[in-house]
Scaffold this motif. Sequence first.
Motif, PDB file in Angstrom:
ATOM      1  N   ASP A  39      12.469   2.833  -0.548  1.00 14.87           N
ATOM      2  CA  ASP A  39      13.212   3.158   0.742  1.00 14.87           C
ATOM      3  C   ASP A  39      12.107   3.977   1.766  1.00 14.87           C
ATOM      4  OD1 ASP A  39      15.385   1.966  -0.098  1.00 14.87           O
ATOM      5  OD2 ASP A  39      16.164   3.846  -0.919  1.00 14.87           O
ATOM      6  N   LEU A  40      11.549   4.711   1.129  1.00 20.42           N
ATOM      7  CA  LEU A  40      10.443   5.706   1.796  1.00 20.42           C
ATOM      8  C   LEU A  40       9.418   4.894   2.343  1.00 20.42           C
ATOM      9  CD1 LEU A  40       9.386   8.355   2.753  1.00 20.42           C
ATOM     10  CD2 LEU A  40       8.138   8.530   0.735  1.00 20.42           C
ATOM     11  N   ALA A  41       8.972   3.779   1.393  1.00 27.92           N
ATOM     12  CA  ALA A  41       7.760   3.030   1.974  1.00 27.92           C
ATOM     13  C   ALA A  41       8.382   1.991   3.069  1.00 27.92           C
ATOM     14  CB  ALA A  41       7.482   1.846   0.660  1.00 27.92           C
ATOM     15  N   GLU A  42       9.535   1.745   3.316  1.00 32.29           N
ATOM     16  CA  GLU A  42      10.182   0.799   4.292  1.00 32.29           C
ATOM     17  C   GLU A  42      10.135   1.678   5.506  1.00 32.29           C
ATOM     18  OE1 GLU A  42      10.691  -2.653   6.303  1.00 32.29           O
ATOM     19  OE2 GLU A  42      10.375  -2.447   4.283  1.00 32.29           O
ATOM     20  N   ASP A  43      10.501   3.018   5.410  1.00 32.71           N
ATOM     21  CA  ASP A  43      10.629   3.825   6.382  1.00 32.71           C
ATOM     22  C   ASP A  43       9.161   4.074   7.080  1.00 32.71           C
ATOM     23  OD1 ASP A  43      13.395   4.056   6.132  1.00 32.71           O
ATOM     24  OD2 ASP A  43      13.446   5.959   5.047  1.00 32.71           O
ATOM     25  N   VAL A  44       8.310   4.207   6.110  1.00 32.97           N
ATOM     26  CA  VAL A  44       6.788   4.522   6.477  1.00 32.97           C
ATOM     27  C   VAL A  44       6.257   3.362   7.319  1.00 32.97           C
ATOM     28  CG1 VAL A  44       4.580   4.973   5.722  1.00 32.97           C
ATOM     29  CG2 VAL A  44       6.532   6.441   5.135  1.00 32.97           C
ATOM     30  N   ARG A  49       5.779   5.212  -4.573  1.00 36.59           N
ATOM     31  CA  ARG A  49       6.525   4.820  -5.658  1.00 36.59           C
ATOM     32  C   ARG A  49       8.222   5.003  -5.172  1.00 36.59           C
ATOM     33  NH1 ARG A  49       2.416   2.811  -7.855  1.00 36.59           N
ATOM     34  NH2 ARG A  49       1.101   4.245  -9.050  1.00 36.59           N
ATOM     35  N   ASP A  50       8.297   4.923  -4.001  1.00 39.74           N
ATOM     36  CA  ASP A  50       9.750   4.872  -3.534  1.00 39.74           C
ATOM     37  C   ASP A  50       9.883   3.795  -2.281  1.00 39.74           C
ATOM     38  OD1 ASP A  50      12.178   5.413  -2.353  1.00 39.74           O
ATOM     39  OD2 ASP A  50      11.693   7.622  -1.908  1.00 39.74           O
ATOM     40  N   TYR A  58       0.698  -1.203   0.137  1.00 39.31           N
ATOM     41  CA  TYR A  58       0.083  -0.036   0.223  1.00 39.31           C
ATOM     42  C   TYR A  58       0.789   1.039   0.209  1.00 39.31           C
ATOM     43  CZ  TYR A  58      -3.267   3.619   1.865  1.00 39.31           C
ATOM     44  OH  TYR A  58      -3.869   4.834   1.935  1.00 39.31           O
ATOM     45  N   VAL A  59       1.729   1.289   0.882  1.00 38.92           N
ATOM     46  CA  VAL A  59       2.758   2.590   1.137  1.00 38.92           C
ATOM     47  C   VAL A  59       3.656   2.777  -0.244  1.00 38.92           C
ATOM     48  CG1 VAL A  59       4.423   3.528   2.471  1.00 38.92           C
ATOM     49  CG2 VAL A  59       2.675   2.309   3.524  1.00 38.92           C
ATOM     50  N   GLN A  60       4.153   1.603  -0.908  1.00 39.07           N
ATOM     51  CA  GLN A  60       4.767   1.623  -2.194  1.00 39.07           C
ATOM     52  C   GLN A  60       4.088   2.101  -3.066  1.00 39.07           C
ATOM     53  OE1 GLN A  60       8.156   0.663  -2.790  1.00 39.07           O
ATOM     54  NE2 GLN A  60       7.693   1.104  -4.873  1.00 39.07           N
TER      55      GLN A  60
END
Length: 169
Positions: free
Chosen positions: A33-38, A30-31, A24-26
């Motif tokens: 690294d950011l998705a994993e951080d979130v 569309r990032d 969902y966050v990915q």
Amino acid sequence: MTRPADDKILTALERRHGPALRRYVQHLTRDGDLAEDVVQETMVRAWQRPAVLERDDDGARAWLFTVARNLVVDDARSARKRREVDGETTTEAAVADRSDAVLDSILVADALATLSADHRVVVVDAYWLGHTVPEIARRHAIPEGTVKSRLHYGLRALRLALQERGVTR
């Protein structure tokens, strides 16, 4: 302080909802690294709020997805995001370096200054202003043959002046 039971519940929550939350966050960012951080920040916030861990499965899932969405929105609105640009975007949006063109124009202007006034006028009229031989002849009240002759010798002198300055062809 959390209890060991809370850690087990959080682990189970991450196992059940983590993969879907990452997708969902990915999709939103569309990032990767950011998705994993979130997702990690979402799980930390769940861990900090034991009441979330005690919710039923659907309630916990809804809470996780809402928090993740809010984190993505907050990141997009942040001042950091508005000022930072990733390397790929910078490269694509880079403005061409015009220093060579500026140096070339300085060299040509310097070389033009070495020409006689008669030669310089017809060369500038023909090559920078785009006038034809008959137009130059009319503008300066000289015969067309003289314009052609001045162009020929002016360009020859200009080529020599540029070669003296290190410009070769």
